[in-house]
Scaffold this motif. Structure first.
Motif, PDB file in Angstrom:
ATOM      1  N   ARG A 103       0.830  -1.199   0.000  1.00 35.81           N
ATOM      2  CA  ARG A 103       0.000   0.000   0.000  1.00 35.81           C
ATOM      3  C   ARG A 103       0.862   1.246   0.000  1.00 35.81           C
ATOM      4  O   ARG A 103       1.963   1.258   0.546  1.00 35.81           O
ATOM      5  CB  ARG A 103      -0.905   0.014   1.240  1.00 35.81           C
ATOM      6  N   PHE A 104       0.381   2.279  -0.655  1.00 36.52           N
ATOM      7  CA  PHE A 104       0.945   3.607  -0.449  1.00 36.52           C
ATOM      8  C   PHE A 104      -0.173   4.622  -0.637  1.00 36.52           C
ATOM      9  O   PHE A 104      -1.283   4.289  -1.065  1.00 36.52           O
ATOM     10  CB  PHE A 104       2.138   3.885  -1.376  1.00 36.52           C
ATOM     11  N   ARG A 105       0.117   5.849  -0.299  1.00 36.81           N
ATOM     12  CA  ARG A 105      -0.914   6.887  -0.265  1.00 36.81           C
ATOM     13  C   ARG A 105      -0.508   8.066  -1.142  1.00 36.81           C
ATOM     14  O   ARG A 105       0.665   8.427  -1.200  1.00 36.81           O
ATOM     15  CB  ARG A 105      -1.115   7.342   1.186  1.00 36.81           C
ATOM     16  N   ILE A 106      -1.481   8.655  -1.834  1.00 39.28           N
ATOM     17  CA  ILE A 106      -1.233   9.850  -2.644  1.00 39.28           C
ATOM     18  C   ILE A 106      -1.412  11.077  -1.745  1.00 39.28           C
ATOM     19  O   ILE A 106      -2.516  11.366  -1.281  1.00 39.28           O
ATOM     20  CB  ILE A 106      -2.201   9.925  -3.843  1.00 39.28           C
ATOM     21  N   ASP A 122      -8.873  10.802   1.287  1.00 37.41           N
ATOM     22  CA  ASP A 122      -7.643  10.010   1.317  1.00 37.41           C
ATOM     23  C   ASP A 122      -7.612   9.042   0.141  1.00 37.41           C
ATOM     24  O   ASP A 122      -8.556   8.262  -0.056  1.00 37.41           O
ATOM     25  CB  ASP A 122      -7.544   9.223   2.627  1.00 37.41           C
ATOM     26  N   ILE A 123      -6.538   9.084  -0.627  1.00 39.37           N
ATOM     27  CA  ILE A 123      -6.383   8.198  -1.782  1.00 39.37           C
ATOM     28  C   ILE A 123      -5.364   7.116  -1.435  1.00 39.37           C
ATOM     29  O   ILE A 123      -4.176   7.407  -1.258  1.00 39.37           O
ATOM     30  CB  ILE A 123      -5.931   8.976  -3.028  1.00 39.37           C
ATOM     31  N   PHE A 124      -5.830   5.878  -1.333  1.00 40.83           N
ATOM     32  CA  PHE A 124      -4.969   4.753  -0.991  1.00 40.83           C
ATOM     33  C   PHE A 124      -4.822   3.837  -2.202  1.00 40.83           C
ATOM     34  O   PHE A 124      -5.802   3.562  -2.911  1.00 40.83           O
ATOM     35  CB  PHE A 124      -5.544   3.964   0.185  1.00 40.83           C
ATOM     36  N   CYS A 125      -3.609   3.361  -2.412  1.00 38.54           N
ATOM     37  CA  CYS A 125      -3.291   2.490  -3.531  1.00 38.54           C
ATOM     38  C   CYS A 125      -2.902   1.130  -2.969  1.00 38.54           C
ATOM     39  O   CYS A 125      -1.956   1.034  -2.171  1.00 38.54           O
ATOM     40  CB  CYS A 125      -2.140   3.087  -4.351  1.00 38.54           C
ATOM     41  N   SER A 126      -3.613   0.087  -3.356  1.00 36.04           N
ATOM     42  CA  SER A 126      -3.404  -1.214  -2.711  1.00 36.04           C
ATOM     43  C   SER A 126      -3.717  -2.355  -3.650  1.00 36.04           C
ATOM     44  O   SER A 126      -4.178  -2.164  -4.779  1.00 36.04           O
ATOM     45  CB  SER A 126      -4.285  -1.319  -1.468  1.00 36.04           C
ATOM     46  N   HIS A 127      -3.491  -3.570  -3.137  1.00 32.12           N
ATOM     47  CA  HIS A 127      -3.914  -4.789  -3.816  1.00 32.12           C
ATOM     48  C   HIS A 127      -5.348  -5.128  -3.382  1.00 32.12           C
ATOM     49  O   HIS A 127      -5.821  -4.636  -2.344  1.00 32.12           O
ATOM     50  CB  HIS A 127      -2.978  -5.950  -3.464  1.00 32.12           C
ATOM     51  N   PRO A 128      -6.047  -5.972  -4.126  1.00 31.02           N
ATOM     52  CA  PRO A 128      -7.434  -6.312  -3.783  1.00 31.02           C
ATOM     53  C   PRO A 128      -7.590  -6.909  -2.385  1.00 31.02           C
ATOM     54  O   PRO A 128      -8.603  -6.676  -1.725  1.00 31.02           O
ATOM     55  CB  PRO A 128      -7.813  -7.337  -4.859  1.00 31.02           C
ATOM     56  N   GLU A 129      -6.598  -7.688  -1.930  1.00 26.49           N
ATOM     57  CA  GLU A 129      -6.731  -8.372  -0.644  1.00 26.49           C
ATOM     58  C   GLU A 129      -6.695  -7.412   0.550  1.00 26.49           C
ATOM     59  O   GLU A 129      -6.990  -7.818   1.676  1.00 26.49           O
ATOM     60  CB  GLU A 129      -5.638  -9.436  -0.507  1.00 26.49           C
ATOM     61  N   TYR A 130      -6.394  -6.159   0.278  1.00 27.64           N
ATOM     62  CA  TYR A 130      -6.415  -5.187   1.370  1.00 27.64           C
ATOM     63  C   TYR A 130      -7.832  -5.025   1.927  1.00 27.64           C
ATOM     64  O   TYR A 130      -8.012  -4.694   3.103  1.00 27.64           O
ATOM     65  CB  TYR A 130      -5.893  -3.833   0.885  1.00 27.64           C
ATOM     66  N   THR A 208      -1.709   0.528 -11.063  1.00 27.11           N
ATOM     67  CA  THR A 208      -2.184   1.690 -11.821  1.00 27.11           C
ATOM     68  C   THR A 208      -1.615   2.973 -11.232  1.00 27.11           C
ATOM     69  O   THR A 208      -1.140   3.854 -11.967  1.00 27.11           O
ATOM     70  CB  THR A 208      -3.715   1.744 -11.799  1.00 27.11           C
ATOM     71  N   ALA A 209      -1.662   3.079  -9.916  1.00 27.85           N
ATOM     72  CA  ALA A 209      -1.189   4.290  -9.236  1.00 27.85           C
ATOM     73  C   ALA A 209       0.300   4.506  -9.470  1.00 27.85           C
ATOM     74  O   ALA A 209       0.753   5.650  -9.644  1.00 27.85           O
ATOM     75  CB  ALA A 209      -1.479   4.190  -7.742  1.00 27.85           C
ATOM     76  N   GLN A 210       1.087   3.428  -9.468  1.00 32.75           N
ATOM     77  CA  GLN A 210       2.528   3.567  -9.693  1.00 32.75           C
ATOM     78  C   GLN A 210       2.818   4.140 -11.080  1.00 32.75           C
ATOM     79  O   GLN A 210       3.756   4.929 -11.241  1.00 32.75           O
ATOM     80  CB  GLN A 210       3.218   2.208  -9.507  1.00 32.75           C
ATOM     81  N   LYS A 211       2.018   3.766 -12.068  1.00 24.76           N
ATOM     82  CA  LYS A 211       2.220   4.289 -13.421  1.00 24.76           C
ATOM     83  C   LYS A 211       1.676   5.713 -13.563  1.00 24.76           C
ATOM     84  O   LYS A 211       2.358   6.616 -14.065  1.00 24.76           O
ATOM     85  CB  LYS A 211       1.542   3.367 -14.448  1.00 24.76           C
ATOM     86  N   VAL A 212       0.444   5.915 -13.105  1.00 21.92           N
ATOM     87  CA  VAL A 212      -0.227   7.200 -13.306  1.00 21.92           C
ATOM     88  C   VAL A 212       0.452   8.316 -12.520  1.00 21.92           C
ATOM     89  O   VAL A 212       0.594   9.448 -13.009  1.00 21.92           O
ATOM     90  CB  VAL A 212      -1.713   7.084 -12.917  1.00 21.92           C
ATOM     91  N   PHE A 213       0.890   8.014 -11.316  1.00 16.60           N
ATOM     92  CA  PHE A 213       1.454   9.046 -10.448  1.00 16.60           C
ATOM     93  C   PHE A 213       2.977   8.953 -10.325  1.00 16.60           C
ATOM     94  O   PHE A 213       3.563   9.497  -9.384  1.00 16.60           O
ATOM     95  CB  PHE A 213       0.801   8.961  -9.062  1.00 16.60           C
ATOM     96  N   ARG A 215       5.253   6.653  -9.498  1.00 17.02           N
ATOM     97  CA  ARG A 215       5.854   6.128  -8.267  1.00 17.02           C
ATOM     98  C   ARG A 215       6.851   5.008  -8.541  1.00 17.02           C
ATOM     99  O   ARG A 215       7.418   4.452  -7.596  1.00 17.02           O
ATOM    100  CB  ARG A 215       4.752   5.615  -7.335  1.00 17.02           C
ATOM    101  N   GLY A 216       7.066   4.678  -9.806  1.00 22.10           N
ATOM    102  CA  GLY A 216       8.007   3.600 -10.101  1.00 22.10           C
ATOM    103  C   GLY A 216       7.527   2.299  -9.501  1.00 22.10           C
ATOM    104  O   GLY A 216       6.405   1.863  -9.730  1.00 22.10           O
ATOM    105  N   ASN A 217       8.402   1.658  -8.700  1.00 22.27           N
ATOM    106  CA  ASN A 217       8.020   0.407  -8.032  1.00 22.27           C
ATOM    107  C   ASN A 217       7.938   0.587  -6.514  1.00 22.27           C
ATOM    108  O   ASN A 217       8.019  -0.365  -5.759  1.00 22.27           O
ATOM    109  CB  ASN A 217       9.005  -0.712  -8.378  1.00 22.27           C
ATOM    110  N   ARG A 218       7.762   1.839  -6.086  1.00 21.66           N
ATOM    111  CA  ARG A 218       7.769   2.147  -4.653  1.00 21.66           C
ATOM    112  C   ARG A 218       6.429   1.829  -3.983  1.00 21.66           C
ATOM    113  O   ARG A 218       5.361   2.035  -4.561  1.00 21.66           O
ATOM    114  CB  ARG A 218       8.079   3.633  -4.432  1.00 21.66           C
ATOM    115  N   ILE A 219       6.519   1.339  -2.759  1.00 23.71           N
ATOM    116  CA  ILE A 219       5.360   1.163  -1.885  1.00 23.71           C
ATOM    117  C   ILE A 219       5.749   1.679  -0.504  1.00 23.71           C
ATOM    118  O   ILE A 219       6.941   1.864  -0.217  1.00 23.71           O
ATOM    119  CB  ILE A 219       4.918  -0.317  -1.808  1.00 23.71           C
TER     120      ILE A 219
END
Length: 409
Positions: A103-106, A122-130, A208-213, A215-219
């Protein structure tokens, strides 16, 4: 068989000693009342803490980035540890991991809009299992899924408060909202059993968030559930994860500030053990108070036996059996303790209900209550207490010899 004469005699004796009976009964009622209030308050504290845990699954482990505090193999302290997708994949391989998400946050721009409606959420970027880890309940549509992550879809699941603020009763499913100026399709609305604190969030796929914003491969962090793993096993998993990440990021496994790991399994067990100890302590205090009342009842019944020695002697001279004498004293004792205790029980439960309705639930106190089993247990305790209180005086009464009783002044 119901003996009306015996009960009339018991009520007549109680009526002759109103003040003494009232004071004795009050001590028993107070003991039960305090036991109920203390137990209810203990459950209120426990419910408050459980409510806090309810916001997340109880069997979770959370891993957050930190800063190294000691030098290690040529690396200086003060380094920021930065997680990547590779760390997520490595931790995923640890045995007994059930559901896992990075997870990471915008933070830069958290403005979300729909038509002419705007809001900061709050915009959170995560996997479905979150969604499983956070105990999220889907109210409309669906949460994120595996295809969303694999295909870099611009989709979002929004919290109920976001839905209310932007859509004003209009169905949000299939509509597009702009997150930081980028359009995302709403696929679901979720609720949270832990309260409203997480309902002003929106979730989007981490890929999606890593590409759009950019973020590279960062979490930022990694969270997981551990299934039915015990506290001991969860602690072993924590050490395995710490060792694995220490090797990847070149910090000492003993450096607890390099990464921060929160083991919810252990913490939940500690809280439950604490409340079990509190309940035991409350029972000890409450039963001690009740015993004091029982002693008072027993003393009163001893006085009653003393006052009625001649009467008891006459009864025995006329053929009364020892059991008839014992049952008379026991019934009177049980009646006093049972009735007084029931009054204390009703008042205690009533007060808890008033407190529950009048006092708003907080993070650490909610719904003070007594369950049905406890009420039944308290009632049985009253009956047993009454029998114990009257047994010694009853036994003494049964041992009175008619000749000695008739000579008693």
């Amino acid at each position: 068989m119901f003996d009306l004469d015996k009960w009339q005699e018991i009520f007549s004796t109680i009526k002759k000693n109103k003040l003494r009976t009232f004071l004795t009964g009050f001590s028993v009622a107070w003991g039960i009342f305090m036991l109920i209030i203390l137990l209810g308050s203990g459950y209120g504290l426990e419910n408050g803490v459980k409510k806090e845990f309810k916001g997340d699954a109880e069997n979770t482990i959370w891993i957050n980035q930190g800063i190294t505090s000691v030098a290690h193999k040529g690396y200086k302290p003060g380094r920021f540890i930065r997680f990547t997708n590779d760390d997520y994949e490595d931790v995923k391989l640890v045995d007994d991991v059930e559901h896992i998400s990075s997870r990471f946050r915008i933070w830069e721009n958290n403005t979300i809009s729909y038509n002419n409606e705007f809001g900061s959420f709050d915009i959170f970027c995560s996997h479905p299992e979150y969604g499983i880890i956070e105990n999220i309940e889907v109210a409309k549509g669906r949460f994120l899924n595996k295809s969303d992550v694999e295909n870099f879809r611009k989709v979002t699941a929004i919290g109920r408060l976001v839905d209310e603020a932007l859509f004003k009763g209009e169905s949000p499913i299939g509509k597009y909202v702009k997150l930081s100026g980028v359009p995302f399709k709403v696929v679901g609305v979720f609720d949270d059993p832990g309260g409203d604190r997480d309902l002003s969030r929106v979730y989007i796929p981490v890929s999606t968030a890593q590409k759009v914003f950019n973020r590279g491969n960062r979490i930022n962090n990694i969270s997981m559930t551990v299934g039915e793993a015990t506290v001991e096993r969860s602690n072993q998993m924590v050490e395995e994860i710490r060792s694995k990440l220490a090797s990847t990021h070149h910090f000492s496994p003993e450096d607890i500030r390099a990464i921060h790991i929160w083991n919810n399994v252990e913490n939940y067990k500690q809280f439950m053990d604490l409340f079990a100890s509190i309940r035991l302590f409350i029972w000890i205090i409450g039963i001690g108070t009740i015993i004091a009342g029982i002693v008072g009842v027993s003393n009163i019944m001893m006085i009653v036996v003393k006052e009625r020695t001649k009467e008891i002697g006459i009864r025995k001279a006329m053929g009364a059996t020892p059991w008839s004498i014992i049952s008379l004293i026991l019934q009177e004792s049980v009646l006093i303790t049972g009735f007084a205790g029931y009054i204390g029980l009703v008042l205690g439960v009533g007060l808890l209900e008033l407190i529950s309705k009048a006092m708003p639930a907080t993070d650490y106190f909610a719904n003070p209550e007594i369950n049905f089993n406890v009420a039944i247990g308290a009632t049985l305790l009253l009956i047993i207490s009454g029998a114990i209180a009257g047994f010694v005086p009853a036994k003494k009464a049964a041992s009175v010899k008619p000749v000695a009783a008739l000579k008693d002044e």
